[in-house]
Design a protein around this motif. Structure first.
Motif, PDB file in Angstrom:
ATOM      1  N   LYS A 181     -39.012  -0.513  63.441  1.00 28.04           N
ATOM      2  CA  LYS A 181     -39.147  -1.194  64.734  1.00 28.04           C
ATOM      3  C   LYS A 181     -37.878  -1.073  65.567  1.00 28.04           C
ATOM      4  N   LEU A 182     -36.722  -1.042  64.923  1.00 22.17           N
ATOM      5  CA  LEU A 182     -35.478  -0.877  65.678  1.00 22.17           C
ATOM      6  C   LEU A 182     -35.392   0.522  66.289  1.00 22.17           C
ATOM      7  N   SER A 184     -37.974   2.403  67.086  1.00 23.71           N
ATOM      8  CA  SER A 184     -38.949   2.421  68.181  1.00 23.71           C
ATOM      9  C   SER A 184     -38.400   1.724  69.421  1.00 23.71           C
ATOM     10  N   ALA A 185     -37.734   0.586  69.205  1.00 26.01           N
ATOM     11  CA  ALA A 185     -37.147  -0.131  70.342  1.00 26.01           C
ATOM     12  C   ALA A 185     -36.057   0.697  71.012  1.00 26.01           C
ATOM     13  N   TRP A 188     -37.741   3.444  72.993  1.00 27.18           N
ATOM     14  CA  TRP A 188     -38.432   2.886  74.153  1.00 27.18           C
ATOM     15  C   TRP A 188     -37.449   2.471  75.240  1.00 27.18           C
ATOM     16  N   GLU A 189     -36.305   1.906  74.831  1.00 29.23           N
ATOM     17  CA  GLU A 189     -35.295   1.471  75.790  1.00 29.23           C
ATOM     18  C   GLU A 189     -34.344   2.586  76.196  1.00 29.23           C
TER      19      GLU A 189
END
Length: 428
Positions: A181-182, A184-185, A188-189
């Motif tokens: 998830k990190l 992916s974040a 995404w950012e």
């Protein structure tokens, strides 16, 4: 109290030194030793792996314990049980006679019981005048009581190891969730970093996790996963600090600019010359028409052909790509794109964000060329919600490009026209 003489096997079973040692060890019970037979049996079940006995053998041991009249096993009592094969089979859940004999041998070999054979091999008891047991022949539970401390210690260690292993598996699960998830974040950012390489290292570590995990083989894996997680957290925190610093500087800059509200440069982006096209950026979610096989004309009058040869796409100037697909610039190094290399880097990040598999993108790059594949990813990003599956769409375009039926120019021109229409509409 058990008699201390040696008993040899009945019939054709030979005597061995190992049998003698086990028999003597089983008789070495400290005075005053007592155990609840069912609590001790639970310890045996817990330590089953260390004792090298099967679950069916434990079923037979359970049946043997039911023939001992008291709940307490004591060194002061006779510990021989003498059930018939028929009765033992019934209490062993109907186990067949041959299977019963095999698992009794397992219990003897494991040193949990011992045989005390009669002269004729039968199991029976000889009682005295007062009804007490003078002599009994059958299976002795003395080895089980003699090894009570060893079994309980082994069971406690196995239980502690199982609990530790459960905790380690939970740590692995949490680390896997956090890292995925990190990353992916971060993608995404558009946080600067080699996230593709980080993801590859993470996947390589996951491949090392065995199906039958143990404390020994999970420990280094957990260490590697936690190291990666901490590295990602450090990068994200550093990016956040830089963003805060940049935001503070931006606020100061806007305060200075507001002293000249008539300045046009504050509300209109600058134009970039190159191939006669503007570098203006605009809205992105205008649906475009499907690419058609017709030639398009640039604003400078130059002509763009559909293809130069079968399976070979014509490349276009970077400025034209950025003019048609301005959103891709957000994913470039430092939030901007100044070269084809920057565009390819941004396309890899967008590929991961949109769920396009590495093999699909690599095939597109092989067929179209790296620059054209990156351009297609920029177009897919620009189209936004118009494409339900970016991976399937890219695979279809790759197949068409391989057959020589796909061209970039209609796609880029359609995006440019849609952007121009939105910009002109917003101006009116």
């Amino acid at each position: 109290m058990e008699s201390e003489y040696v008993t040899t096997p009945f019939g054709r079973r030979p005597m061995s030194l190992a049998m003698l040692l086990k028999q003597r060890r089983g008789e070495a019970i400290e005075a005053g030793t007592t155990r609840n037979k069912w609590k001790l049996f639970r310890s045996v079940c817990e330590a089953r792996a260390g004792l090298d006995v099967t679950d069916r053998a434990l079923t037979v041991l359970d049946a043997l314990l039911t023939f001992f009249p008291d709940d307490e096993l004591s060194s002061e009592k006779a510990l021989v049980v003498f059930p018939s094969n028929a009765q033992l089979s019934l209490r062993a859940r109907g186990m067949a006679a041959a299977t019963l004999r095999r698992h009794l041998a397992v219990l003897v070999e494991a040193g949990l019981i011992s045989r005390k054979d009669s002269p004729n091999g039968k199991r029976y008891v000889r009682r005295g005048r007062e009804g007490g047991i003078d002599e009994a022949y059958g299976f002795s539970l003395a080895p089980l009581l003699a090894r009570a401390v060893e079994i309980e210690t082994m069971a406690a260690r196995i239980a502690a190891d199982r609990q530790m292993l459960r905790g380690m598996k939970e740590r692995v699960t949490i680390c896997r969730r956090d890292i995925a998830k990190l990353i992916s974040a971060a993608v995404w950012e558009a946080v600067p970093g080699d996230w593709e390489r980080m993801s590859s290292i993470y996947q390589a570590i996951l491949q090392r996790i065995p199906r039958a995990a143990t404390i020994e083989n999970l420990a280094p894996i957990i260490e590697d996963l936690e190291t990666i997680r901490q590295g990602i957290v450090n990068l994200l925190e550093l990016h956040e600090k830089m963003q805060m610093t940049s935001a503070n500087e931006s606020q100061i800059g806007r305060h200075i600019q507001n002293s000249h509200p008539e300045s046009i440069s504050e509300s209109e982006p600058g134009l970039e010359t190159g191939e006669g096209l503007s570098g203006d950026c605009g809205p992105r979610k205008e649906p475009e028409r499907e690419p058609v096989e017709t030639p398009g004309n640039g604003r400078d009058g130059s002509s763009f052909s559909i293809r130069t040869s079968v399976g070979k796409l014509k490349s276009f100037p970077l400025s034209m790509v950025l003019q048609a697909c301005p959103d891709i610039a957000d994913y470039g190094p430092g939030g901007s794109i100044g070269s084809w290399r920057d565009l390819i880097t941004a396309a890899v990040i967008v590929r991961s964000m949109l769920g396009v598999s590495p093999s699909t993108y690599e095939e597109a790059a092989s067929v179209m060329g790296p620059e054209n594949a990156a351009t297609v990813m920029a177009c897919i990003l620009q189209r936004g919600g118009c494409i339900h599956s970016a991976g399937a769409y890219l695979r279809d375009l790759t197949r068409r490009a391989r057959r020589g039926e796909f061209a970039l120019s209609p796609m880029l021109m359609a995006l440019s026209r849609a952007k121009s229409l939105l910009t002109s509409g917003a101006g009116t």
